[in-house]
Each structure stands twice: as C-alpha cells, then as structure tokens.
Motif scaffolding. Sequence first.
Motif, PDB file in Angstrom:
ATOM      1  N   ALA A  57      36.602  29.799  12.703  1.00  0.00           N
ATOM      2  CA  ALA A  57      37.327  30.381  13.764  1.00  0.00           C
ATOM      3  C   ALA A  57      37.139  32.047  13.635  1.00  0.00           C
ATOM      4  N   HIS A  58      37.136  32.532  12.513  1.00  0.00           N
ATOM      5  CA  HIS A  58      37.065  33.936  12.353  1.00  0.00           C
ATOM      6  C   HIS A  58      35.715  34.588  12.809  1.00  0.00           C
ATOM      7  N   GLU A  59      34.335  33.804  12.147  1.00  0.00           N
ATOM      8  CA  GLU A  59      33.277  34.259  12.580  1.00  0.00           C
ATOM      9  C   GLU A  59      32.952  33.945  14.144  1.00  0.00           C
ATOM     10  N   LEU A  60      33.594  33.011  14.673  1.00  0.00           N
ATOM     11  CA  LEU A  60      33.289  32.828  16.340  1.00  0.00           C
ATOM     12  C   LEU A  60      33.965  33.821  17.067  1.00  0.00           C
ATOM     13  N   MET A  61      35.318  34.074  16.575  1.00  0.00           N
ATOM     14  CA  MET A  61      35.958  35.095  17.505  1.00  0.00           C
ATOM     15  C   MET A  61      35.859  36.544  17.145  1.00  0.00           C
ATOM     16  N   PHE A  62      35.914  36.859  15.659  1.00  0.00           N
ATOM     17  CA  PHE A  62      35.605  38.149  15.432  1.00  0.00           C
ATOM     18  C   PHE A  62      34.213  38.780  14.947  1.00  0.00           C
ATOM     19  N   GLY A  63      33.319  37.674  14.877  1.00  0.00           N
ATOM     20  CA  GLY A  63      32.157  38.030  14.774  1.00  0.00           C
ATOM     21  C   GLY A  63      31.247  37.930  16.063  1.00  0.00           C
ATOM     22  N   PHE A  64      31.068  36.714  16.594  1.00  0.00           N
ATOM     23  CA  PHE A  64      30.353  36.453  17.940  1.00  0.00           C
ATOM     24  C   PHE A  64      31.220  36.979  18.983  1.00  0.00           C
ATOM     25  N   GLY A  65      32.430  36.995  19.019  1.00  0.00           N
ATOM     26  CA  GLY A  65      33.243  37.364  20.275  1.00  0.00           C
ATOM     27  C   GLY A  65      33.062  38.950  20.424  1.00  0.00           C
ATOM     28  N   LEU A  66      33.195  39.699  19.080  1.00  0.00           N
ATOM     29  CA  LEU A  66      33.428  41.007  19.069  1.00  0.00           C
ATOM     30  C   LEU A  66      32.071  41.572  19.181  1.00  0.00           C
ATOM     31  N   ALA A  67      30.871  40.800  19.037  1.00  0.00           N
ATOM     32  CA  ALA A  67      29.539  41.652  19.219  1.00  0.00           C
ATOM     33  C   ALA A  67      29.316  41.458  20.764  1.00  0.00           C
TER      34      ALA A  67
END
Length: 424
Positions: A57-67
């Motif tokens: 969840a963290h990497e999809l939201m704060f990794g992928f999404g924030l990029a």
Amino acid sequence: MRTLDRLAARPLFMCCFRPFFLATAVYGVLVLLVWLAFLGAGQGVPAVPGGPFVWHAHELMFGFGLAAAAGFVLTALPEFTATAAFGRRVALAMVLLWAAGRLAFWSSGWLGAAGVVLSALLNVGFMGALVVLVAPRLWRDPERPHLSFLWGLVAMGLAVAGFQADVLRGLYPMRWVLVGVGVMMALILIVLGRVSMRIVNDALDAERVRHRAEEPLLRREDDEIVDYRARPPRRNLAIFGIALYTAADFLWPGSVVSGWLALAAAAAIFNVLNDWHVGRALFSRWALMLYAVYWLMALGYALIGVAALGAPLAPSAGLHLLTVGAMGVSIFAVLCIAGRTHAGFELDLRPWVQVAAIALCSAALARAASGFPGLPVAALRALSGAAWVLGYGLAAIYLGAVFMRARPDAGTGCEEVLNEPGVA
C-alpha cells in the motif's frame, strides 16, 4: 558535480515530468511484479515495519502515486503561475531524492532502527522539498487561483509524516495510507478539472468539424456554442465530501458514520458527472478515459459506504476501485496527455493507448470483484495484477521512449507542441 551535470544534460532531465513520469510507469510495473510474486509464492516483498500489505500500500500510494504527482506539479505549476520552469538540476535532485526514499523504505526492515529513521527522513524530506519548491510561486501568484494544489500537497505531506511517525513509534501505520488515498482523490479532482477543460472542448471542436450538418445540436436555444466547463462548486463539493469521509474513517474506521459519509462522497462525485454530458464528443478516446475516472471514484466510495453499512463485501473492493481504478487510470491519462504534449509530441493515436486503458480499468474491476463473496479471490487478484502490469508495461515502453528523447519540434523546454500535427 561534473558527472551529475552531464547526467542532467540528457533529454530525460529537460523537464521535471520526464524522469518522474518514466519512474511512475516503470515503478508501477516493478511494485506489482513483486506483489504478484508474493501472492503466488509468498516471497519477494521486503521486510518492512507493518508487514507486506503495508509495503504494498505504501509503495503504490507514496511511491508510485507521489512520483506522478511530483512530475505533474513541478511541470504544470510554473506554467499556471507564468514563472520559469524548474531547471535540470532540480529535476535530477528531486528524482534522486524520491529514489533514495524508495530504497530506504525497502531496506528499512533489514537496517533496523537506523533504516526506519533514514526512511522517515528521506520520505518526509521529499514531500517537504516539493512543498518548498512550489509554495512561493503559488502564494505570489495574483489572486492565487491555484492554491488548492498547495493545500493538497501539504495534506499529502502530513499523511507521509504521520505514516513515518507511527512506524517510529511501533504502531501499525496503514491508517495514514488511507488518508493518502483521500488526499490523492482530491488532487485527482483538482488536476482533472484543469486537464478536462482542454480535452473535452477539443473533442467538442472535433465533433463540430466532422458533423457540421448537426452543429445546431451542439448549440443552446440562443444559438451560442455549448462548451464544457468544469464547474468549481460541484468539484469543491466532491472534495469536501471526500475530506469529510477521510476524516471520519480516520477517527472511526469502518463505522456507520464513515459509511454514510462515503455514500455522500459518491453522490457528490456523481454530481460532477453532470458537467460531462456533452453528447458524442464524450466518447472520444481521451474524454472517455477521464470520464471513466469519475465513475471508478464514485463507485469506489459507494462500495466502501455499503460495506460499512453491513453489505456482505470487503471494504477493499471499494478501496481498490479508488487506487487501482481512479488513481491508476487518471495517472495513465496524465502521462499520455501532459507527458507527450509537453515533450513536444502530438497525442498518441495508436491502439496501444486503448489497450492499456482497458487493461487498467479491467484491473480495477477484477480487484474489486475479489472482495465480493463467492468469487475466486486468487484468480481475480492474479488477473488484476497481470492487467495492471500490461497497462503500465505498455506505458513504460511507448512513453519511456518519448521521455528519453529530445523534442522533435522547435521547443527547448516544457512548452506544448510547437510543430504541425501528425507526430506519432
């Protein structure tokens, strides 16, 4: 410094969106491949505080999404505020800071307490740097018409900081990822309100050109041309509804109160769709893709609401319509539209765009269906992951080639296409 300057001189770092949009597509594929390996074989996910679901969840939201969010705001806001584009060094520094945050979070379980602290510093530092870069331009802009971007980024920064604070205190941090989902939905409404004005009106213009004999159908009774308008009251009401639900679910997760507020948010988003009913122009490639985002978002909140009120389905069904669906499809649309045009290319009319968009919508629907009783959960999750990888894999291939190339027109920066139409 010479090595970094040579790296920054490459076309990839001409504008901030180029490295971030490429990172978005590639990282979207990488995270899902790792996740599919975990679901299929129980391995592959880094050991992070909170466990594998927190990592996912963290990497999809704060990794992928924030990029994707960083690439958009660092490119669009200089244009919106009539200020100079951020330079190559900013693009390189910010994407390296984002990548360092990803590496630190992936290794936080292995490095122990030092890794957790390093991850917190880098991830919170990335959001802080993003706010510091854009805040002065937004605040000094006359009448501050785009200040909603700043509040959205500040809210996302608080979600990132809250997540890291819970990790440092040894608490389960998933509640802050859900806050991030709410903030991302609000940011999507803000962004699409601007992007759709151009896309839908272009589709209306094309419809008029192709069907001049039917042009009166596109006029009001006073014979004025009917143009599309993204009306702020409807959009602001939807954002307010999302904010209310997000706050209630943070305080009373899964409660009846949050269930009713989720349904209210869904109704407010459906109300936004009243602006979109413009006739056959709605079924053009780009307009329909953006239209689907609102449907996925509204249905996501509707499913969350009925689940909280006792319907026999998992709350994750609605949540994944928001993340895989609304977030995944809207980011793909922005990569295709803003990414190509600001790289000096016309919009891509090749079939791969439709294939990828359909794959991402299918990924969202399949993942949501896995939350309904009696359906094959494992098969639907695998289908969803494979469809997502297909969609963003195509984006990484076709758009990656664009982002790493020099502009084909006379442009020298982040401006839109300057040459004649027809570039594929």
